[in-house]
Each structure stands twice: as C-alpha cells, then as structure tokens.
Write a protein that holds these residues in place. Structure first.
Motif, PDB file in Angstrom:
ATOM      1  N   THR A 252       0.842  -1.202   0.000  1.00 39.51           N
ATOM      2  CA  THR A 252       0.000   0.000   0.000  1.00 39.51           C
ATOM      3  C   THR A 252       0.873   1.246   0.000  1.00 39.51           C
ATOM      4  N   TRP A 253       1.966   1.206   0.773  1.00 39.47           N
ATOM      5  CA  TRP A 253       2.907   2.322   0.755  1.00 39.47           C
ATOM      6  C   TRP A 253       3.446   2.533  -0.657  1.00 39.47           C
ATOM      7  N   GLY A 254       3.773   1.434  -1.333  1.00 33.15           N
ATOM      8  CA  GLY A 254       4.306   1.529  -2.691  1.00 33.15           C
ATOM      9  C   GLY A 254       3.309   2.150  -3.652  1.00 33.15           C
ATOM     10  N   LEU A 255       2.044   1.756  -3.550  1.00 31.70           N
ATOM     11  CA  LEU A 255       1.021   2.331  -4.426  1.00 31.70           C
ATOM     12  C   LEU A 255       0.852   3.825  -4.169  1.00 31.70           C
ATOM     13  N   LEU A 256       0.840   4.217  -2.897  1.00 34.61           N
ATOM     14  CA  LEU A 256       0.700   5.633  -2.557  1.00 34.61           C
ATOM     15  C   LEU A 256       1.933   6.431  -2.982  1.00 34.61           C
ATOM     16  N   SER A 257       3.103   5.823  -2.869  1.00 34.41           N
ATOM     17  CA  SER A 257       4.347   6.512  -3.228  1.00 34.41           C
ATOM     18  C   SER A 257       4.447   6.788  -4.719  1.00 34.41           C
ATOM     19  N   SER A 258       3.764   5.993  -5.526  1.00 37.24           N
ATOM     20  CA  SER A 258       3.842   6.159  -6.978  1.00 37.24           C
ATOM     21  C   SER A 258       2.700   6.997  -7.536  1.00 37.24           C
ATOM     22  N   LEU A 270       8.604  10.690  -6.844  1.00 30.38           N
ATOM     23  CA  LEU A 270       7.743   9.525  -7.006  1.00 30.38           C
ATOM     24  C   LEU A 270       8.599   8.263  -6.984  1.00 30.38           C
ATOM     25  N   ARG A 271       8.066   7.199  -6.374  1.00 32.91           N
ATOM     26  CA  ARG A 271       8.833   5.965  -6.234  1.00 32.91           C
ATOM     27  C   ARG A 271       8.105   4.821  -6.920  1.00 32.91           C
ATOM     28  N   ALA A 272       8.797   4.164  -7.828  1.00 29.01           N
ATOM     29  CA  ALA A 272       8.225   2.981  -8.472  1.00 29.01           C
ATOM     30  C   ALA A 272       8.439   1.778  -7.562  1.00 29.01           C
ATOM     31  N   ILE A 273       7.515   0.829  -7.637  1.00 32.20           N
ATOM     32  CA  ILE A 273       7.687  -0.419  -6.883  1.00 32.20           C
ATOM     33  C   ILE A 273       8.645  -1.300  -7.676  1.00 32.20           C
ATOM     34  N   PRO A 274       9.770  -1.696  -7.100  1.00 29.96           N
ATOM     35  CA  PRO A 274      10.744  -2.494  -7.856  1.00 29.96           C
ATOM     36  C   PRO A 274      10.216  -3.896  -8.151  1.00 29.96           C
ATOM     37  N   ILE A 333       7.264  10.099   1.242  1.00 27.03           N
ATOM     38  CA  ILE A 333       6.280  10.534   0.242  1.00 27.03           C
ATOM     39  C   ILE A 333       4.867  10.120   0.632  1.00 27.03           C
ATOM     40  N   VAL A 334       4.721   9.010   1.374  1.00 26.17           N
ATOM     41  CA  VAL A 334       3.395   8.598   1.841  1.00 26.17           C
ATOM     42  C   VAL A 334       2.862   9.635   2.826  1.00 26.17           C
ATOM     43  N   LYS A 335       3.742  10.182   3.654  1.00 29.65           N
ATOM     44  CA  LYS A 335       3.332  11.230   4.594  1.00 29.65           C
ATOM     45  C   LYS A 335       2.927  12.504   3.841  1.00 29.65           C
ATOM     46  N   LEU A 336       3.636  12.800   2.738  1.00 28.71           N
ATOM     47  CA  LEU A 336       3.273  13.957   1.916  1.00 28.71           C
ATOM     48  C   LEU A 336       1.888  13.771   1.306  1.00 28.71           C
ATOM     49  N   GLN A 337       1.590  12.537   0.869  1.00 28.05           N
ATOM     50  CA  GLN A 337       0.288  12.260   0.274  1.00 28.05           C
ATOM     51  C   GLN A 337      -0.835  12.560   1.266  1.00 28.05           C
ATOM     52  N   ARG A 338      -0.609  12.271   2.549  1.00 26.13           N
ATOM     53  CA  ARG A 338      -1.620  12.530   3.572  1.00 26.13           C
ATOM     54  C   ARG A 338      -2.009  14.006   3.593  1.00 26.13           C
ATOM     55  N   ARG A 339      -1.001  14.874   3.465  1.00 20.95           N
ATOM     56  CA  ARG A 339      -1.263  16.307   3.547  1.00 20.95           C
ATOM     57  C   ARG A 339      -1.989  16.819   2.314  1.00 20.95           C
TER      58      ARG A 339
END
Length: 358
Positions: A252-258, A270-274, A333-339
């Motif tokens: 879930t973190w990976g999906l939110l990060s991307s 942005l972070r891709a899931i490896p 980046i997941v924390k940034l998405q929250r904001r």
C-alpha cells in the motif's frame, strides 16, 4: 448495516498448458447495502478475476472456482448452474466493463440494447421498456433520448458510450453494481464526470458498488472502504481514511508513493515499486510481496502472514504488525500524500489531478 455480499475464502484457478495459475488465493470481503468498496492493485493482482468470479463470468475451461463461497443475500452463487445465474446477472447484479465498445453491440441501436434487460428481467412490454429506456438516458445525462435511442454505438463519444453502459447496468435497479475500471479509457475531465455520475446514481437507487481500479487517485472520491490486492490476495482493507492516512502494508505504501499529487514537486520524488508481480503458477512461499519489499524480514520468505486487526474496519496481512517485528515508518512521500488529500471526499479533487489513465 445489511450485508448484500459476503465472499469467503475464494480461490480461482486457470488450468493452462504451463500449469495451474492460482489467480485468486483465499480472498475474503463483504459488501454492505448502499456502500462502495474499491478494490485496488496492479495489473495481474487478481482484482478483475475476483469480480468476474462473483458474476460467474470466468470461462470454464480453463478457469474455475476452486474453492470458497459467494454469498449474495445469503445464497451461495458458486455452485449455481448457468441458467440460474442468468436470472441474477443484469437483474440483481450488473457489471460495467473498462471498454464500453466491448459491452455494446455495434450492429444494434442503443435503445434496443437498453430495452433488452427491461423486457427480459422486469417483464415490461415493449412500450413500457421504451419509455423507461428514454428515462434512463436522461438519468445518465444524455439529452434528446428519442433521437439517441435510434443511433448506433459508433455515433457516440467514449464518455457517452460509457454513460449508455451505465444506463444498461442500472436498468433493473441491481442490488450490486461491479465497475471494472470504468474510467481508464477516458480523459481526466470525462473521468471525473463519470465518477460523479456514479455517485449521484448510487444515492438515488441505493445500489452497492464494487469499484475496480489500479489508480488510487480516484479512490478517495468514490469509495467508502478499500481492499488492496496483491498476488491474488487481499493484503490490506480498511476505510478510505485508514488506507490513505494510516496505511500499514508495504505494498500500500508503494502504491501511494507512486501516485502523483499536488505536493510532489519533482518527478524524482515519485517511487516505483521495484520488481514484478509473482508467478502465480508457482506462488512464492511466505509473503508474496517479500521479494519486492525493502522491509521484508526472514520470516516473510518462510511463512505466509496472518491477517492482523488494526481496528474494527482495518486489517493487514503483514508480519510487520507482529508484536516482535521492528518498528518501521512509511516512506516520506506517503506522509506527503496525507497532507495533499482532501478533507472531505465529496469534491472531486484527486480524480482530475495527475491521474494515470493508462
């Protein structure tokens, strides 16, 4: 709340020359009257196969429901015959597919296509079905219904065709509507309109919706609860708030990060899931996401994690929630998405901003 659908330990396999593809492996979820459940995950995670199994649309062979129950109003759909399912499809459960042109008959006027389920399931006369079909076209935002009913699918735009498919799906006021990535092929402006239309129609007829998507950007605007799928399993489920503001599974973190958002200023953030999704002919031992997770522990490669309860509505399939597991924080980046998430989900903020329509 009243449960209209209760899926228990669902397993779906496809028997191919290369071996048995275990596409869905022990899925459990429920759907309550009038709510929207979003099922999210990458391509190949099992979300579309799961929902097609609910409607018994898995081609057999090669596909089959290997195990499990699909309780619809207390009745198990898994063992029903095709003739029995024909009485349920379109009447009590309907489905909207990704590409409306695969759902519409290109040689038949759309009026007749909308009238068909009304005459078959509602037993309306031709005149009554014609009148109801015209009302449905207006309901989904298409004006001049009498003229429109005489036209063929190729005479409509992509967004208009999707509205027609929605009208057909809702014709008999189904208890459950399954929407399989209904906006993926549309541009972001039309996408937002279709999502808003589905929300409005749901309020009017109180239909429960299962919304399938690979795009978390649309989820905050349409769903009450979210189920995250990976490797044929649900790895996290919770309310929209819990999934966006308190995600616990590394996938879930990976999906939110991307997911692009207004607060991600640089593409590098942005972070891709490896890696790639697991081979479901030979499912990995332990946690299916372990090979792609930077947080994987030794036990992840040996034992499949149980489902841990975070709250009455939030459940996570990860060893990170074990009391002896080390404490790890989600990526920045997941924390940034929250904001960047809207305070309320009525206004379509994320649906039209940086959404991947691919």
């Amino acid at each position: 709340m009243e449960k209209v659908l209760d899926v228990k330990d669902l397993h779906v396999s496809f028997d191919l020359h290369a071996g048995e593809v275990q596409a869905v492996r022990g899925v459990d979820f429920h759907l309550e009257k009038g709510e929207t459940l979003a099922i999210v995950g990458e391509s190949g995670s099992g979300k579309s196969v799961t929902t097609k199994a609910l409607m018994r649309l898995i081609p057999n062979p090669p596909g089959r429901i290997k195990k499990g129950q699909i309780l619809f109003d207390g009745r198990d759909l898994a063992p029903l015959s095709e003739r029995e399912m024909e009485k349920i499809r379109g009447k009590e459960m309907s489905m909207i597919f990704q590409d409306p042109m695969t759902s519409l008959n290109p040689t038949m006027k759309i009026g007749k296509q909308i009238m068909e389920p009304l005459m078959k399931h509602q037993k309306l006369s031709k005149q009554e079905a014609h009148k109801r079909a015209a009302e449905l076209l207006v309901l989904v935002g298409l004006q001049n219904p009498e003229m429109r009913m005489k036209q063929f699918p190729h005479q409509f735009s992509g967004g208009q065709r999707q509205r027609i498919v929605i009208a057909i799906a809702l014709a008999c006021n189904p208890k459950v509507l399954i929407a399989d990535e209904p906006t993926t092929a549309l541009d972001v402006t039309i996408q937002a309109q279709i999502l808003e239309l589905m929300k409005e129609l749901q309020k009017k007829i109180d239909t429960a919706i299962i919304f399938i998507t690979h795009d978390l950007g649309v989820v905050a605007n349409v769903a009450d609860r979210v189920a995250v799928m990976y490797g044929g399993q649900i790895v996290e489920t919770g309310t929209v708030d819990e999934i966006f503001y308190d995600p616990r599974h590394p996938y879930t973190w990976g999906l939110l990060s991307s997911m692009p958002s207004p607060d991600t200023d640089h593409e590098a953030e942005l972070r891709a899931i490896p890696g790639t999704p697991p081979d479901l002919i030979n499912p990995p031992k332990g946690d299916a996401f372990a090979l792609r997770s930077e947080y994987a522990m030794a036990i992840d490669f040996e034992q499949e994690p149980p489902l841990y309860k975070v709250s009455d509505t939030h459940f996570v399939k990860s060893w990170l929630l074990h009391e002896q597991a080390p404490h790890v924080e989600p990526p920045e980046i997941v924390k940034l998405q929250r904001r960047s998430l809207p305070g309320n989900y009525e206004k379509p903020v994320l649906a039209g901003e940086g959404v991947d329509n691919g």
